[in-house]
Design an enzyme around this catalytic site. Structure first.
Site, PDB file in Angstrom:
ATOM      1  N   CYS A 175     -31.361 -41.926 -43.987  1.00 11.65           N
ATOM      2  CA  CYS A 175     -30.209 -42.473 -43.466  1.00 11.65           C
ATOM      3  C   CYS A 175     -29.948 -43.980 -43.617  1.00 11.65           C
ATOM      4  O   CYS A 175     -28.896 -44.596 -43.952  1.00 11.65           O
ATOM      5  CB  CYS A 175     -29.804 -42.147 -41.878  1.00 11.65           C
ATOM      6  SG  CYS A 175     -31.235 -43.026 -40.867  1.00 11.65           S
ATOM      7  N   HIS A 228     -33.169 -44.853 -36.576  1.00 10.85           N
ATOM      8  CA  HIS A 228     -31.824 -44.251 -37.345  1.00 10.85           C
ATOM      9  C   HIS A 228     -30.471 -45.224 -37.305  1.00 10.85           C
ATOM     10  O   HIS A 228     -30.631 -45.898 -36.143  1.00 10.85           O
ATOM     11  CB  HIS A 228     -31.452 -42.947 -36.440  1.00 10.85           C
ATOM     12  CG  HIS A 228     -29.956 -42.385 -36.896  1.00 10.85           C
ATOM     13  ND1 HIS A 228     -29.865 -41.628 -38.146  1.00 10.85           N
ATOM     14  CD2 HIS A 228     -28.565 -42.740 -36.631  1.00 10.85           C
ATOM     15  CE1 HIS A 228     -28.440 -41.312 -38.132  1.00 10.85           C
ATOM     16  NE2 HIS A 228     -27.847 -42.015 -37.280  1.00 10.85           N
TER      17      HIS A 228
END
Length: 287
Positions: A133, A58
């Site tokens: 993301c 992430h």
């Protein structure tokens, strides 16, 4: 969240856009928290992250004291740097910070870029490999003028390639390239017009005698007005047209009057000799 090739923990990164004067940009990268219980672990991290040579990450872009990222719950969000989106439930553990250099954007330009990206990254559009993301962070970095490390989202992109799914970032990059090309072409034309306008004869004042106010009707509906002296020539008016409209070629048109119908083909003729006094309404006709 996306998959990528494992990298050694490091705070270093290749800075880009060294001539930029905007705020410093960094990228916070997070890895799955293997201590999280199965019920909290992000989908896919239990398998992909354990494949040798691969990792799932992430990331969030840090600029002006805030970290920006994208997720399926709230779309584009910002939070304090280092507090990963989704970290509260134990999904993520901090991995490393990558230094990306200085932004080419400042202030309102950054806000404008974020506003545009929010329109592209709605929470409902989130996809584990197709639009995660890291896709958001890569596009945000592109707009800021810094390079996003390719290893962070590499496996997700490989998965898309194997499935024949177009890469979202590459599609957006092509749009940006086309938009930039159009903008550069427009700037080039405006610069060219400014240079042409600098070569025109000075415009006479309203109080000067023997002045003709001419309205030019250009192709595409563009109109322009300018005062000329009666001693000026048809060629002088044509130079004005050439300096006002990039669609017009210097020797590719004539000036036409509709009432009375007349085409001015002698560019050396003075306006008074052409019968143009007081006010005139002329049209551009391509040869």
């Amino acid at each position: 969240m996306g998959a990528g090739e494992s990298q050694p923990t490091s705070s270093g990164g290749s800075a880009t856009n060294s001539n930029a004067t905007g705020p410093v940009v960094t990228l916070n990268v997070y890895k799955p928290n293997q201590n999280a219980g199965p019920s909290n672990r992000t989908a896919g991290t239990n398998t992909v992250s354990q494949v040798p040579g691969m990792g799932i990450y992430h990331s969030g872009v840090v600029i002006n004291g805030r970290e920006y990222t994208f997720g399926g719950g709230g779309g584009v969000v910002d939070h304090a740097p280092g507090a990963a989106y989704g970290q509260k439930n134990g999904n993520w553990a901090f991995y490393q910070t990558v230094q990306l250099g200085k932004s080419k954007l400042t202030g309102n330009q950054i806000k404008s870029a974020l506003s545009e990206l929010r329109g592209k990254f709605h929470g409902s559009s989130y996809h584990l490999t197709g639009k995660n993301c890291n896709h958001f962070c890569e596009l945000f970095c592109m707009k800021l003028g810094v390079s996003y490390p390719s290893w962070v989202n590499r496996a997700a992109k490989m998965a898309n390639t194997m499935q024949g799914v177009p890469d979202f970032v590459e599609q957006e990059k092509q749009k940006i390239i086309i938009e930039d090309r159009k903008r550069q072409e427009k700037d080039k034309k405006l610069k060219e017009l400014k240079a042409r306008q600098g070569q025109l004869k000075p415009e006479p004042s309203e109080k000067e005698k023997n002045v003709v106010l001419i309205q030019i009707n250009c192709p595409g509906g563009k109109k322009a007005r300018r005062r000329f002296r009666e001693s000026d020539t048809i060629g002088d008016v044509m130079e004005f047209v050439y300096a006002m409209d990039t669609q017009v070629q210097r020797k590719g048109f004539n000036l036409v009057q509709t009432m009375p119908r007349q085409t001015f083909s002698d560019h050396r003729m003075s306006l008074s000799s052409a019968g143009l006094k007081g006010r005139a309404n002329l049209f551009v006709r391509k040869c």
